[in-house]
Design a protein around this motif. Structure first.
Motif, PDB file in Angstrom:
ATOM      1  N   ALA A  19       2.360   1.905  -3.357  1.00 28.40           N
ATOM      2  CA  ALA A  19       1.364   2.344  -4.343  1.00 28.40           C
ATOM      3  C   ALA A  19       0.945   3.796  -4.145  1.00 28.40           C
ATOM      4  N   GLN A  20       1.366   4.403  -3.048  1.00 27.35           N
ATOM      5  CA  GLN A  20       0.963   5.780  -2.765  1.00 27.35           C
ATOM      6  C   GLN A  20       1.590   6.726  -3.786  1.00 27.35           C
ATOM      7  N   VAL A  21       0.756   7.576  -4.354  1.00 25.30           N
ATOM      8  CA  VAL A  21       1.183   8.517  -5.378  1.00 25.30           C
ATOM      9  C   VAL A  21       1.091   9.935  -4.813  1.00 25.30           C
ATOM     10  N   GLU A  22       2.161  10.693  -4.985  1.00 32.39           N
ATOM     11  CA  GLU A  22       2.146  12.073  -4.513  1.00 32.39           C
ATOM     12  C   GLU A  22       1.338  12.935  -5.477  1.00 32.39           C
ATOM     13  N   GLU A  23       0.453  13.730  -4.909  1.00 32.13           N
ATOM     14  CA  GLU A  23      -0.370  14.651  -5.690  1.00 32.13           C
ATOM     15  C   GLU A  23      -0.200  16.054  -5.135  1.00 32.13           C
ATOM     16  N   ALA A  24      -0.678  17.024  -5.883  1.00 35.53           N
ATOM     17  CA  ALA A  24      -0.667  18.401  -5.379  1.00 35.53           C
ATOM     18  C   ALA A  24      -1.575  18.474  -4.157  1.00 35.53           C
ATOM     19  N   ARG A  34      -9.561   0.023   0.840  1.00 40.22           N
ATOM     20  CA  ARG A  34      -8.686  -0.457   1.920  1.00 40.22           C
ATOM     21  C   ARG A  34      -7.228  -0.060   1.716  1.00 40.22           C
ATOM     22  N   VAL A  35      -6.754  -0.042   0.493  1.00 36.31           N
ATOM     23  CA  VAL A  35      -5.368   0.367   0.260  1.00 36.31           C
ATOM     24  C   VAL A  35      -5.160   1.820   0.682  1.00 36.31           C
ATOM     25  N   ASN A  36      -6.138   2.691   0.398  1.00 35.28           N
ATOM     26  CA  ASN A  36      -6.035   4.092   0.808  1.00 35.28           C
ATOM     27  C   ASN A  36      -6.153   4.241   2.327  1.00 35.28           C
ATOM     28  N   ALA A  37      -6.970   3.410   2.949  1.00 34.84           N
ATOM     29  CA  ALA A  37      -7.078   3.437   4.409  1.00 34.84           C
ATOM     30  C   ALA A  37      -5.732   3.068   5.037  1.00 34.84           C
ATOM     31  N   ALA A  85       0.843  -1.207   0.000  1.00 37.61           N
ATOM     32  CA  ALA A  85       0.000   0.000   0.000  1.00 37.61           C
ATOM     33  C   ALA A  85       0.875   1.253   0.000  1.00 37.61           C
ATOM     34  N   GLN A  86       1.931   1.244   0.798  1.00 37.28           N
ATOM     35  CA  GLN A  86       2.839   2.395   0.846  1.00 37.28           C
ATOM     36  C   GLN A  86       3.525   2.598  -0.499  1.00 37.28           C
ATOM     37  N   SER A 133       6.742  -1.713   8.918  1.00 40.53           N
ATOM     38  CA  SER A 133       6.801  -1.579   7.465  1.00 40.53           C
ATOM     39  C   SER A 133       7.717  -0.421   7.097  1.00 40.53           C
ATOM     40  N   PRO A 134       8.519  -0.592   6.053  1.00 40.74           N
ATOM     41  CA  PRO A 134       9.441   0.464   5.648  1.00 40.74           C
ATOM     42  C   PRO A 134       8.684   1.740   5.332  1.00 40.74           C
ATOM     43  N   SER A 135       9.200   2.867   5.795  1.00 41.96           N
ATOM     44  CA  SER A 135       8.477   4.118   5.551  1.00 41.96           C
ATOM     45  C   SER A 135       8.718   4.605   4.126  1.00 41.96           C
TER      46      SER A 135
END
Length: 165
Positions: free
Chosen positions: A77-82, A124-127, A74-75, A155-157
């Motif tokens: 897959a996190q995408v940085e947005e404005a 759930r991934v976003n949660a 999940a981490q 989990s690795p940050s």
């Protein structure tokens, strides 16, 4: 701003001057509102969210390993947005109640400020990503909370700012 709305995007951060978590949220008409969350309320919410996520692997001997792996994915897959930015005329809500609705696909938060309600549906991934953000924000705020699950702490940050959008 409508008194009942669905949150489309949001940014979460710690406000040292308020000693609270600040969410700047955007609804479908791209209007923004500032939502304030207290530590006390967040401790209860985080506990409920963790319990809901852990229910996926309850009773399995490799539960922690599966949770750690899923959290790591999940981490990644996190995408940085404005970030969502508040404007001067943005309303501000101090949240006094949160209802958590859990389904197989998502966790839905209903954030209440008296009679007003904002709904935030998170797959759930976003949660999981938001829980990771909250873990880092608790560290930034120097808020002690000893109930973080090991799968979240180990989990690795992700090397991103402590914001979620």
């Amino acid at each position: 701003m409508p008194s009942d709305f669905t949150i489309n995007r949001f940014t979460t951060e710690f406000s040292p001057s308020e000693d609270r978590i600040r969410m700047v949220v955007e609804e479908s008409q791209q209007q923004t509102i500032v939502i304030w969350l207290t530590r006390r309320l967040l401790v209860r919410l985080i506990g409920a969210m963790v319990k809901a996520i852990e229910s996926e692997t309850v009773g399995r001997p490799e539960s922690d390993t599966l949770q750690s792996f899923t959290q790591y994915r999940a981490q990644q897959a996190q995408v940085e947005e404005a970030p969502v930015k508040a404007i001067e005329c943005s309303s501000e809500w101090l949240i006094n109640r949160v209802d958590l609705n859990v389904s197989h696909e998502r966790l839905t938060l209903k954030l209440f400020c008296d009679e007003e309600c904002a709904t935030l549906a998170m797959p759930r991934v976003n949660a999981r990503q938001w829980l990771n953000i909250m873990h880092r924000l608790f560290e930034v705020a120097e808020w002690h909370y000893d109930k973080w699950p090991s799968w979240l702490q180990q989990s690795p940050s992700v090397t991103q700012p402590a914001l979620v959008h």
